[in-house]
Design a protein around this motif. Structure first.
Motif, PDB file in Angstrom:
ATOM      1  N   LEU A  38       0.832  -1.211   0.000  1.00 19.46           N
ATOM      2  CA  LEU A  38       0.000   0.000   0.000  1.00 19.46           C
ATOM      3  C   LEU A  38       0.864   1.258   0.000  1.00 19.46           C
ATOM      4  N   PHE A  39       1.837   1.314   0.891  1.00 22.41           N
ATOM      5  CA  PHE A  39       2.647   2.524   1.034  1.00 22.41           C
ATOM      6  C   PHE A  39       3.601   2.711  -0.144  1.00 22.41           C
ATOM      7  N   THR A  40       4.126   1.605  -0.667  1.00 28.49           N
ATOM      8  CA  THR A  40       5.026   1.696  -1.814  1.00 28.49           C
ATOM      9  C   THR A  40       4.286   2.222  -3.038  1.00 28.49           C
ATOM     10  N   ARG A  41       3.057   1.737  -3.255  1.00 26.17           N
ATOM     11  CA  ARG A  41       2.296   2.200  -4.415  1.00 26.17           C
ATOM     12  C   ARG A  41       1.849   3.648  -4.242  1.00 26.17           C
ATOM     13  N   ALA A  42       1.596   4.068  -3.008  1.00 26.61           N
ATOM     14  CA  ALA A  42       1.259   5.472  -2.780  1.00 26.61           C
ATOM     15  C   ALA A  42       2.466   6.356  -3.090  1.00 26.61           C
ATOM     16  N   PHE A  43       3.641   5.912  -2.659  1.00 21.44           N
ATOM     17  CA  PHE A  43       4.865   6.649  -2.962  1.00 21.44           C
ATOM     18  C   PHE A  43       5.066   6.743  -4.470  1.00 21.44           C
ATOM     19  N   SER A  44       4.835   5.623  -5.177  1.00 21.33           N
ATOM     20  CA  SER A  44       4.976   5.610  -6.633  1.00 21.33           C
ATOM     21  C   SER A  44       3.989   6.555  -7.299  1.00 21.33           C
TER      22      SER A  44
END
Length: 365
Positions: free
Chosen positions: A172-178
């Protein structure tokens, strides 16, 4: 003699803190000054340093600080009750304690504003996006509702395979960062570096207090309640990152989150953005024309209706006795920080999105 010197030192320190707090308050009166020298000047450096210091930690350091502060408050309350029972409270005691409390309060006020809080007084995202939010007609609001309904219909089915992977916090957090790396020339002011998003240690408690995420200005960490329905978590995460970027007001953090999540390569993020904004828009439309709002809700795709029912059921199952008090206190906090509408400040993102649609066309949403 030493006692008098100590008292003079304590009061001198208090005066210096009070003077610093007054200076910050005076600076906050000038939004252009805050925007130029703080929000787009000093603050980006401060926030990057915070994320560098605390972003690597798997747990939220800010949540630990909140726990320590709570323990400290309980301890102070116990000591006060002891002093009251033992009849040790006199004028000198009250004066000493009053000075200590004032000193702590001033330190919190100063650090809060220097580390983030001055962003409440900035010019903000409307100027950066080149839009002028203001009054809008019911027809424009209805157009927005229909566009959002169409976008949800287009993204829901293709977003379903992502729901299970997004239950993993790191995904979740990695895709938000992306998602924040994608805007590029479309929204240069939404550049984001140095990830520092954490699952809230108080997520289950948050279900009964009514929060889905929050930002800690003292550590620069964004906390997300990862126990709420998964289809609302992507937008919440992007919203909290918006706070990290210096959009302190809730409608502006909503706008930053919407501009980012709605243009993400992830269908789940796009759906979450449209779903969240739809809830704000349909609530607004219902206040203006309940018959039209009901018609639009009846026209929603079956899958979207299922998600609305699921979210409503989740909220009903997690009604806490303290939630009304927490909401009232938070509304007062918002009013004290340049958001006179209180909790309705979140809903004011509708005006920003409509202004964005006027300028760029509804197809750009």
């Amino acid at each position: 003699m030493q006692e008098r010197t100590g008292q003079r030192y304590r009061y001198t320190g208090l005066y210096l803190l009070a003077g610093t707090a007054l200076f910050i308050k005076l600076v906050s009166i000038f939004p252009d000054l805050v925007e130029k020298y703080y929000s787009t000047g000093v603050y980006p450096v401060i926030s990057r340093v915070q994320r560098f210091l605390f972003g690597w930690m798997p747990l939220s350091f800010g949540d630990l600080l909140y726990a320590i502060a709570t323990i400290g408050l309980v301890y102070a309350l116990v000591k006060f009750i002891q002093a009251l029972v033992q009849k040790r409270i006199d004028l000198n005691w009250l004066l000493r304690v009053g000075v200590k409390v004032m000193r702590v309060w001033l330190w919190i006020y100063i650090l809060f504003n220097l580390l983030w809080g001055l962003n409440y007084n900035r010019v903000g995202i409307a100027r950066q996006a080149g839009i002028r939010p203001g009054q809008y007609s019911t027809a424009e609001l209805d157009s927005l509702v229909q566009v959002l309904s169409s976008r949800m219909e287009a993204n829901r089915t293709i977003s379903l395979p992502e729901r299970q992977p997004l239950r993993h916090k790191r995904t979740l957090f990695t895709r938000a960062f992306s998602a924040y790396q994608q805007p590029g020339t479309r929204a240069l002011f939404l550049k984001y570096g140095g990830q520092s998003v954490k699952p809230s240690l108080y997520s289950y408690l948050g279900n009964y207090l009514g929060f889905t995420g929050y930002y800690n200005p003292f550590t620069g960490e964004a906390q997300v309640n990862t126990t709420v329905p998964v289809f609302v978590q992507p937008f919440t995460t992007c919203h909290e990152i918006g706070h990290q970027l210096g959009y302190a007001r809730e409608n502006e953090a909503n706008m930053a989150g919407f501009l980012t999540a709605s243009k993400s390569e992830s269908p789940a993020f796009r759906y979450s953005a449209y779903f969240d904004l739809y809830l704000y828009a349909i609530r607004d439309l219902n206040l203006r024309d309940s018959t039209l709002a009901q018609l639009r809700m009846n026209q929603l795709p079956a899958g979207v209706k299922e998600d609305i029912i699921a979210l409503r059921k989740f909220n009903q199952e997690h009604v806490g006795l303290l939630e009304p008090l927490v909401r009232t206190l938070y509304a007062q906090y918002l009013r004290a920080n340049q958001q006179p509408s209180g909790l309705l400040s979140y809903n004011q993102v509708v005006a920003l999105v409509i202004a964005y649609g006027r300028k760029n066309g509804w197809e750009r949403l």
